[in-house]
Design a protein around this motif. Structure first.
Motif: not given
Length: 371
Positions: A29, A26, A123, A121, A20-23, A88
């Motif tokens: 990914g 991003t 990616v 993340d 799961k992406n946090n930023n 990332q």
């Protein structure tokens, strides 16, 4: 499970299916030809590290989970060393057939622990086959405001030289592991020699006893009591983002900074070369942990040499204006070890008995020819 059972894309899907992406930067990914990142009002920082089995790590004494953790942290550390924020990473692996799917899940478990700690993340990346063991290539992408980025070339005359944490422990941890590995293989080779002799002489009772001893060696566990910190520093590398945050909160902007991967002496010489300056550091101010000193004495090594040249500490080495002296003194886990001078005064180490020696870059160099 053999990796061939899943194939390249099956392995990638298995390792990354629940990422799961946090930023906000991003946008997209894993899953396409490229990751999509968006940085409208900031500078982008990019760093890459290549780790080779037999050169940078030895799977005799580092498990794949710790290796995954360390592989991520050494890249994240480079972004912190620029006073940036890591966002990332991409991960590329070259694998031989001896690795299983479960092995790679262990590697990714460590990788993800490191990324989760700093909200990074994963990616993308690549996988391929290898005939020479495991190769790991990680690229870390970060961000920083233009005015916040700290380079190696900004140190000025009278600036204070500081380091975080302590020095030499990771190197002594490596020496400890190498010593125990040498003892282990020496015992195995000795038993194998005796087994061959017993077979040749037809001594079945002795052969049985020797085979039992050999089997017990497979479960051999060295006693590292009292040396746990040294092993932690070698096997569980930590990027010092906490120090970067402390400096920000204290209103301190370093004039030059880098992380200590190849040894304090080498990194300090990099700063001096790029900043066109000299330096003066004091042996008595070098931060050295008690376990490091004890281990150096046990192995008949000079502890100052270990602190200067050992490498893999991944502490931050930085310079700050002399006007920030009181601010620096107020911060925990930051040590003042010297000051910047004019280039003409050279690079000096002042010993505990006030002798002066020219400081030399003698840290680890993987491309240096063997003599």
């Amino acid at each position: 499970m053999e990796i061939a059972t899943l194939g390249e894309f099956g392995l990638i899907d298995r390792l990354t299916k629940d990422l799961k992406n946090n930023n906000e930067s991003t946008k997209y990914g894993v899953g396409d030809d490229c990751a999509v990142l968006h940085y409208p009002d900031t500078e982008v920082l990019v760093t890459t590290d290549l780790l080779m089995e037999g050169v940078h790590f030895d799977l005799t004494y580092i498990d794949l989970k710790h290796l995954g953790y360390k592989s991520a942290m050494v890249n994240i550390s480079d972004v912190f060393a620029m006073n940036g924020t890591p966002r990332q990473i991409t991960v590329s692996l070259a694998l031989s057939k001896r690795f299983t799917v479960e092995d790679m899940e262990e590697f990714y478990a460590g990788l993800r622990l490191a990324c989760e700690k700093w909200h990074v993340d994963i990616v993308g990346g690549d996988t391929t086959s290898s005939y020479t063991g495991l190769a790991i290539s990680i690229t870390c992408i970060g961000e920083a405001r233009k005015d916040d980025i700290v380079y190696r070339n900004g140190a000025k005359n009278t600036d204070l030289i500081c380091v975080s944490g302590d020095l030499g422990a990771a190197y002594m941890g490596l020496q400890l592991l190498e010593r125990e590995k040498s003892v282990y293989y020496s015992q195995i080779n000795d038993l194998k020699r005796k087994i061959a002799q017993a077979k040749a002489s037809g001594d079945d009772d002795k052969l049985k006893s020797l085979n039992t001893q050999l089997s017990s060696l497979n479960d051999f566990q060295p006693d590292f009591t009292g040396k746990e910190y040294l092993l932690q520093r070698q096997l569980q590398t930590e990027a010092r983002g906490d120090i970067v945050e402390k400096l920000r909160l204290a209103g301190i902007r370093p004039t030059a900074m880098m992380d200590i991967s190849d040894g304090l002496s080498s990194e300090l010489m990099h700063i001096c070369k790029q900043s066109h300056c000299g330096c003066r550091i004091y042996e008595k101010e070098l931060p050295i942990d008690y376990q490091t000193a004890v281990m150096a004495e046990e192995m008949e090594m000079n502890v100052t040499t270990c602190a200067l040249n050992g490498g893999e500490d991944y502490e931050l080495l930085f310079t700050v204006p002399i006007g920030d002296l009181d601010k620096v003194k107020a911060l925990d886990d930051i040590h003042l070890i010297g000051h910047i001078t004019e280039q003409k005064y050279g690079h000096i180490l002042v010993t505990r008995d006030n002798q002066e020696f020219e400081l030399k870059a003698q840290g680890w160099n993987p491309l240096k020819s063997e003599e």
